[in-house]
Design a protein around this motif. Sequence first.
Motif, PDB file in Angstrom:
ATOM      1  N   LYS A  88       0.828  -1.201   0.000  1.00 53.82           N
ATOM      2  CA  LYS A  88       0.000   0.000   0.000  1.00 53.82           C
ATOM      3  C   LYS A  88       0.872   1.265   0.000  1.00 53.82           C
ATOM      4  O   LYS A  88       0.607   2.230  -0.713  1.00 53.82           O
ATOM      5  N   GLU A  91       2.579   1.891  -3.370  1.00 58.76           N
ATOM      6  CA  GLU A  91       1.653   2.451  -4.357  1.00 58.76           C
ATOM      7  C   GLU A  91       1.450   3.945  -4.113  1.00 58.76           C
ATOM      8  O   GLU A  91       1.456   4.751  -5.043  1.00 58.76           O
ATOM      9  N   TRP A  92       1.313   4.301  -2.847  1.00 60.89           N
ATOM     10  CA  TRP A  92       1.163   5.716  -2.495  1.00 60.89           C
ATOM     11  C   TRP A  92       2.406   6.515  -2.920  1.00 60.89           C
ATOM     12  O   TRP A  92       2.292   7.616  -3.475  1.00 60.89           O
TER      13      TRP A  92
END
Length: 288
Positions: A88, A91-92
């Motif tokens: 996560k 991806e950020w």
Amino acid sequence: AAKDRGGQNAIFYDELHSDQLHEIATIEGQLRKALDREELILNYQPIVDSTGRVSAAEALIRWIHPVHGFISPAKFIPIAEETGLIIKIGEWVLRTACIQHKQWIDSKRLPPFDLSVNVSLRQFLNQDFVEMVDRILAETRFDPERLVLEITEGYVNKNVEYGNHVLNQLKNRGIRIAIDDFGTGYSSLSRLKTLPIHVLKIDRSFIRYVQNDSANASIVEAVVHIGKSMNLKVMSEGVETIEELQFLKSVNCHQYQGYLISPPLPAAEFEARFQEFSLPLQMLAEQR
Ligand code: C2E
Ligand code: MG
Ligand code: MG
Ligand code: MG
């Protein structure tokens, strides 16, 4: 193991272990919330070529904790990897860096340069990695030919076939790959030769005092030669002094990054100080 030695040692071992587990559990819980609470930010560090032009910027994550303040990525990235949170977070990072870079270039506030983004092994080997990269590129309308992904040597000896498959997919999109911390891993040169990569980033431990340390000097020169013969760009990370820069330039290293040029900076500061990044190379030119 420490346990086998029994007595005091065993108790000490267990306490130490549970302390560490506790710390990891605490960091993990807070890291989960950090994204939503906007405690994570990106800094950008310039990379200059031998003419002093900024050829790229590396995005580096920072965690500004409301109580503990700055927490180093060297501390929380390994925990993010272990717990899977890196998927996560990674991806950020890619989305945020692409949006920022595009704003700079499209608005012409800054001239074009490449964007370098770190990818950890767990992220790289995740089966949805290429799909995620495609999605972010499409979403942010980012030119893949401006993107460099930095991976460490780790995978080169692990999951070689799958890793090569991923690298080739990225290459087909025009994305370039840099091997980060080069020289500290265990990749064999014969394998390196076959990889679809573009840049070797010499680990900063080899750059330290390179002008006086003959072992480091030989290593750096050897990597530059390897790079030349394999058609790869060679970058030095962690350049801190003008003497180191002078040596690196004299052996024809292609790109430089380090505190001498600039530390990693928040986006607004990176933009404001952009013109200063070539000063060390100008200084060198004047010395001659
Ligand atoms: P790295 O990718 O090798 O990044 C270079 C590190 O060296 C950065 O540390 C940078 O601040 C530091 N550095 C740059 N110039 C100098 C210098 O002249 N002297 C010294 N002593 N250090 C210098 P940082 O920002 O603490 O990051 C540490 C590591 O954490 C990175 O090493 C990278 O492996 C990881 N990391 C950082 N951001 C991300 C991210 O967004 N995703 C992933 N997966 N890993 C990240
Ligand atoms: Mg890096
Ligand atoms: Mg690294
Ligand atoms: Mg590195």
